[in-house]
Design an enzyme around this catalytic site. Structure first.
Site, PDB file in Angstrom:
ATOM      1  N   HIS A 131       0.861  -1.183   0.000  1.00  0.00           N
ATOM      2  CA  HIS A 131       0.000   0.000   0.000  1.00  0.00           C
ATOM      3  C   HIS A 131       0.906   1.244   0.000  1.00  0.00           C
ATOM      4  O   HIS A 131       1.992   1.213   0.575  1.00  0.00           O
ATOM      5  CB  HIS A 131      -0.842  -0.046   1.283  1.00  0.00           C
ATOM      6  CG  HIS A 131      -1.907   0.982   1.381  1.00  0.00           C
ATOM      7  ND1 HIS A 131      -1.650   2.295   1.712  1.00  0.00           N
ATOM      8  CD2 HIS A 131      -3.253   0.902   1.212  1.00  0.00           C
ATOM      9  CE1 HIS A 131      -2.790   2.972   1.757  1.00  0.00           C
ATOM     10  NE2 HIS A 131      -3.779   2.149   1.451  1.00  0.00           N
ATOM     11  N   ASP A 208       2.983  -3.921   8.060  1.00  0.00           N
ATOM     12  CA  ASP A 208       1.740  -3.176   7.890  1.00  0.00           C
ATOM     13  C   ASP A 208       0.591  -4.158   8.146  1.00  0.00           C
ATOM     14  O   ASP A 208       0.290  -5.003   7.309  1.00  0.00           O
ATOM     15  CB  ASP A 208       1.727  -2.625   6.451  1.00  0.00           C
ATOM     16  CG  ASP A 208       0.375  -2.076   6.042  1.00  0.00           C
ATOM     17  OD1 ASP A 208      -0.578  -2.141   6.826  1.00  0.00           O
ATOM     18  OD2 ASP A 208       0.288  -1.571   4.899  1.00  0.00           O
ATOM     19  N   GLN A 211      -4.620  -4.796   7.209  1.00  0.00           N
ATOM     20  CA  GLN A 211      -5.625  -5.761   6.743  1.00  0.00           C
ATOM     21  C   GLN A 211      -5.577  -7.078   7.507  1.00  0.00           C
ATOM     22  O   GLN A 211      -6.346  -7.992   7.194  1.00  0.00           O
ATOM     23  CB  GLN A 211      -5.449  -6.039   5.236  1.00  0.00           C
ATOM     24  CG  GLN A 211      -5.649  -4.842   4.347  1.00  0.00           C
ATOM     25  CD  GLN A 211      -7.083  -4.289   4.367  1.00  0.00           C
ATOM     26  OE1 GLN A 211      -8.013  -4.941   4.844  1.00  0.00           O
ATOM     27  NE2 GLN A 211      -7.255  -3.083   3.874  1.00  0.00           N
ATOM     28  N   LYS A 234     -10.680   0.059  10.520  1.00  0.00           N
ATOM     29  CA  LYS A 234     -10.911  -1.147   9.704  1.00  0.00           C
ATOM     30  C   LYS A 234     -11.327  -2.333  10.576  1.00  0.00           C
ATOM     31  O   LYS A 234     -11.557  -3.419  10.075  1.00  0.00           O
ATOM     32  CB  LYS A 234      -9.643  -1.511   8.935  1.00  0.00           C
ATOM     33  CG  LYS A 234      -9.255  -0.477   7.870  1.00  0.00           C
ATOM     34  CD  LYS A 234      -8.014  -0.930   7.142  1.00  0.00           C
ATOM     35  CE  LYS A 234      -7.339   0.177   6.359  1.00  0.00           C
ATOM     36  NZ  LYS A 234      -8.050   0.556   5.155  1.00  0.00           N
ATOM     37  N   CYS A 372      -4.707   2.376  -3.681  1.00  0.00           N
ATOM     38  CA  CYS A 372      -3.459   2.896  -3.092  1.00  0.00           C
ATOM     39  C   CYS A 372      -2.314   1.894  -3.273  1.00  0.00           C
ATOM     40  O   CYS A 372      -1.495   1.705  -2.365  1.00  0.00           O
ATOM     41  CB  CYS A 372      -3.616   3.236  -1.618  1.00  0.00           C
ATOM     42  SG  CYS A 372      -4.871   4.465  -1.316  1.00  0.00           S
TER      43      CYS A 372
END
Ligand code: PMP
Length: 415
Positions: A131, A208, A211, A234, A372
């Site tokens: 991302h 990261d 998700q 999220k 993104c």
């Protein structure tokens, strides 16, 4: 929460759980809403909305400052949220920094750690699936320090190529930055293996987790990572709150990103010293309501059970991927198996924005664009794509609605 089906200590059905999300109790363009854009941001359950409202209504005070009763209550709730959220990701509270989300967390590492420690000629390993939030900060850090970005290609199926990663390490590798779960391909990267390789070279691993934390049981201490970033919005929490986990020794060698109130120990006319970790990284008035809301979100997710949520979202995404693959003219991206909670696709000859528009006219919300992840779009040789992402409030009927909706897209564009 006393009216919540979760409070009874039973295992509510997914349909019952969906009733905890007020946004789902509406029609969009004359159809019951099917929300398939949770990878962009999730819906919020009543428990989270109530926790945020309660703070603003009953004890809207600043934290770590005044001694009056409301301020004490706010500080207690803010720190209780830190303990709860840290526990949710398998961390100690003093290793969790509240930030405004994944983007700020990664920038904190890129500014506070990378600019201090990288030397000209050092190497940062990345994948082309990152991302922009886990890419642009490293581009900027490399530019500022003279370090280089080194990309590790994916396999043709879109998985991390561990052999290529192994081969990419050199004596100059200082940092590896990659997503736990790709927001486009839905692949889960083998973080433990990456950490093992990286730590052999004394390279720092930055993950990261935007998700993964919403969908999988995550333990940063089991993964062994150096830094781990995630976003509250999220994972059923409010916008504007998220976290950065750092190993204690890494946080100790990280400079603050924001200087000012709240983050100092002592200040005189010429200089200042910093408060302890993690407070030195939380300059200014923090997002108190957001942190309290995020605490309520992880309590909610824990009550449902992260193993159940993971299996449910994965099953829906897998079913959607298999059924979309069978539709004429539809291309699904990412590996055929082991897909996490999303499916990214294109309909031949139809721009993804048009796909999203026709689906929206049927009350189905999906994301369309480059997600993104422009370098990944370039790797896939496409400009953009549509993405349906699933969460605990989705059901198999939502997959049916998506498939029917895409048949309608085909009819609309004369396919
Ligand atoms: N990384 C990934 C993999 C993401 O999916 C996102 C959100 N789309 C981000 C980073 C950025 O998160 P935020 O906008 O909450 O900072």
């Amino acid at each position: 929460m006393s009216a919540s089906p979760l409070a009874a200590g039973t295992t509510p059905s997914w349909t019952t759980l969906a009733q905890e999300f007020p946004a789902l109790q509406q029609t969009v363009n004359g159809h019951p809403l099917v929300y398939l854009d949770s990878a962009a941001t999730s819906l919020k359950p009543t428990a989270v909305i109530d926790a945020v409202c309660e703070y603003y209504r009953d004890y809207p005070s600043n934290v770590h400052r005044s001694v009056h009763t409301l301020a004490g209550r706010a500080t207690e709730a803010y720190e209780a949220a830190r303990t709860q959220v840290a526990g949710f990701i398998g961390a100690q509270p003093d290793t969790l920094v509240f930030t405004h989300g994944t983007t700020e967390s990664l920038n904190l590492v890129a500014y506070g750690w990378a600019r201090r420690h990288l030397q000209p000629g050092d190497e940062i390993l990345l994948t082309p699936a990152e991302h922009h939030s886990n890419l642009v900060p490293w581009q900027q850090a490399a530019r500022a320090t003279g370090a280089h970005l080194v990309y590790v290609d994916l396999t043709p199926e879109g998985r991390l190529d561990l052999a290529a990663l192994r081969a990419a390490f050199t004596a100059r590798t200082r940092l590896v930055a990659l997503a736990h779960v790709s927001n486009v391909l839905g692949t889960e990267n083998p973080i433990r293996d990456v950490v093992q390789l990286a730590h052999r070279q004394d390279a720092v691993v930055v993950v990261d987790g935007a998700q993964s934390v919403p969908h999988l049981p995550v333990s940063v201490s089991d993964l062994g990572v150096d830094f781990f970033a995630f976003s509250g919005h999220k994972m059923c929490g409010p916008t504007g709150i998220g976290g950065l986990y750092g190993r204690p020794e890494r946080l100790a060698e990280t400079d603050p990103l924001l200087y000012g109130g709240e983050m100092i120990a002592e200040v005189d006319r010429e200089r200042a010293t910093w408060a302890d970790v993690p407070y030195r990284f939380e300059g200014g008035t923090p997002n108190v309501a957001g942190a309290i809301g995020l605490g309520a979100a992880v309590a909610f997710l824990d009550r449902v059970g992260m193993d159940r949520i993971a299996a449910h979202s994965r099953a829906l995404a897998q079913e959607a991927a298999e059924r979309l693959t069978q539709l004429p003219g539809v291309t699904v991206y990412g590996p055929p198996t082991d897909r996490q909670a999303l499916v990214t696709f294109n309909c031949e000859g139809v721009h993804p924005h048009d796909v999203a528009q026709v689906l929206d006219s049927q009350g189905i919300a999906v994301r369309a664009g480059h997600h993104c992840a422009q370098p990944l779009m370039q790797t896939l040789a496409i400009q953009s794509s549509a993405r349906a992402s699933f969460y605990l409030y989705n059901t198999r009927e939502d997959v049916d609605r998506l498939v029917d909706g895409l048949r309608e897209v085909g009819r609309y564009f004369g396919r």
